[in-house]
Design a protein around this motif. Structure first.
Motif, mmCIF file in Angstrom:
data_model
loop_
_atom_site.group_PDB
_atom_site.id
_atom_site.type_symbol
_atom_site.label_atom_id
_atom_site.label_comp_id
_atom_site.label_asym_id
_atom_site.label_seq_id
_atom_site.Cartn_x
_atom_site.Cartn_y
_atom_site.Cartn_z
ATOM 1 N N ASN A 139 -7.463 -5.839 -4.345
ATOM 2 C CA ASN A 139 -6.939 -5.480 -3.029
ATOM 3 C C ASN A 139 -6.922 -6.719 -2.142
ATOM 4 O O ASN A 139 -7.939 -7.395 -2.013
ATOM 5 N N ASP A 169 0.863 -1.188 0.000
ATOM 6 C CA ASP A 169 0.000 0.000 0.000
ATOM 7 C C ASP A 169 0.894 1.231 0.000
ATOM 8 O O ASP A 169 1.234 1.787 1.039
ATOM 9 N N GLN A 202 -8.518 -1.819 3.290
ATOM 10 C CA GLN A 202 -8.679 -1.787 1.834
ATOM 11 C C GLN A 202 -10.053 -1.275 1.403
ATOM 12 O O GLN A 202 -10.205 -0.746 0.303
ATOM 13 N N THR A 262 -2.742 -4.750 -4.844
ATOM 14 C CA THR A 262 -2.208 -3.978 -3.719
ATOM 15 C C THR A 262 -2.382 -4.771 -2.434
ATOM 16 O O THR A 262 -3.457 -5.308 -2.161
ATOM 17 N N GLY A 291 -8.532 1.130 -0.834
ATOM 18 C CA GLY A 291 -8.245 0.210 -1.918
ATOM 19 C C GLY A 291 -8.417 0.836 -3.294
ATOM 20 O O GLY A 291 -8.774 2.002 -3.448
#
Length: 349
Positions: free
Chosen positions: A290, A256, A279, A272, A283
């Motif tokens: 995510n 992240d 998230q 990610t 996200g």
């Protein structure tokens, strides 16, 4: 009011002083929506370098002005406020919007006498509404923007894209970029996991692995070396150069961090890996994926992750974890990557 219900504006200022590259990109959909809603206006963004460099060629943005100082995480939070005060003293706007309200920034904006100000874009969204979407919703409700509400888009010049493509011309595709760097230890996925992921991506899909050097050069070198011959190290470079390289990738896997948001804003498929931050709020929109580490963490404060003990300390408070990203396995990431890479490589599984 215009026919569309939007009052005409001539000079618009967006203040983004949260300090991170990712913060600039979270705000970008709102900034671009303002530019589309007021095509005759001049939109100025007041922010920090290097994040602001990503906005320099955006046709919807008239100018980017950089704040002095190092931002709110530096312990010198008076610097951006003083810089903004000086800028506002010499420039007039008829609409000022800020996603930043620490110190006296909100009051400073309200005291300018601008006909319209919005100084609290950071109004807590529901747990599973992305913050960037919340910005858009607030501006729409206040009749300051009109549809369409589009995701962020970064603008690179053709020369920037071509230079990156030429530099990567000899690398076999699909090209997967692994971003192991992150500003905080508790946001990092283990290097051993990235190594396993990189080797398996090469084995299953014939993927080449690109490892950009970030703030931890030794970490990047170690990662590329342990993945082996399929890995290529990309030297640390200016932010726009990194963006141009990410634009060439078929997939980006990242913690992240700002690089993940750059990839998404370039429409590159991105996975990610989320740890301390939730998230559901931070996200990326579909088709990006995510993955959340330790979603049931009792320490998690979705409304304000800075209230978590791990945030400012950078250390997980639980002895059995170094970081909650340990809850995400290489197999989890491989499963998420499969739909993106199978159609790129004719999977070698």
């Amino acid at each position: 009011m215009s026919k569309a219900g939007i009052a005409p504006r001539q000079r618009i200022l967006f203040v983004e002083l949260l300090g991170g590259i990712g913060d600039v990109l979270i705000a970008l959909p709102a900034i671009q929506a303002l530019g589309r809603s007021y095509p005759q206006a001049q939109v100025t963004v007041f922010t920090f370098a290097p994040g602001g460099e990503l906005l320099q060629t955006d046709p919807l943005i008239h100018q980017v002005v950089y704040a002095d100082g190092l931002g709110p995480a530096s312990g010198q939070r008076n610097h951006p406020c003083q810089s903004l005060a000086g800028f506002l003293a010499n420039n007039a706007f008829d609409l000022i919007i800020s996603d930043t309200n620490y110190d006296s920034i909100g009051r400073l904006i309200q005291q300018t006498g601008a006909p319209r100000t919005v100084t609290n874009l950071w109004r807590s969204p529901p747990p599973d509404q992305f913050v960037g979407d919340r910005f858009l919703e607030i501006l729409f409700r206040e009749k300051l923007i009109k549809p369409p509400m589009l995701p962020p888009r970064l603008h690179l010049s053709e020369a920037e894209r071509q230079q990156a493509q030429q530099a990567l011309a000899g690398i076999t595709r699909p090209l997967v970029c692994l971003i192991a760097d992150a500003g905080m230890a508790v946001k990092r996925w283990a290097i051993a996991n990235f190594v396993t992921l990189g080797k398996t991506l090469h084995s299953n899909y014939g993927a080449s692995i690109l490892v950009p050097v970030g703030s931890d050069r030794d970490q990047a070198i170690q990662l590329a070396r342990e993945i082996g011959h399929s890995a290529h190290l990309w030297p640390r470079s200016p932010l726009r150069n990194l963006a141009a390289v990410l634009a060439c990738a078929d997939l980006v896997v990242a913690a992240d961090t700002g690089a993940a948001r750059i990839a998404v804003a370039l429409e590159v498929p991105t996975i990610t890996l989320f740890g301390p931050s939730w998230q559901g709020r931070y996200g990326q929109p579909p088709p990006h994926i995510n993955l959340q580490g330790y979603s049931e963490c009792p320490e998690r404060v979705i409304a304000n992750f800075t209230a978590q003990r791990c945030w400012y300390s950078g250390v997980c408070p639980f002895e059995h974890w170094q970081t909650c990203l340990e809850d995400i396995s290489p197999a989890d990431v491989l499963t998420a990557a499969a739909p993106f890479l199978s159609r790129k490589s004719g999977s070698r599984k």
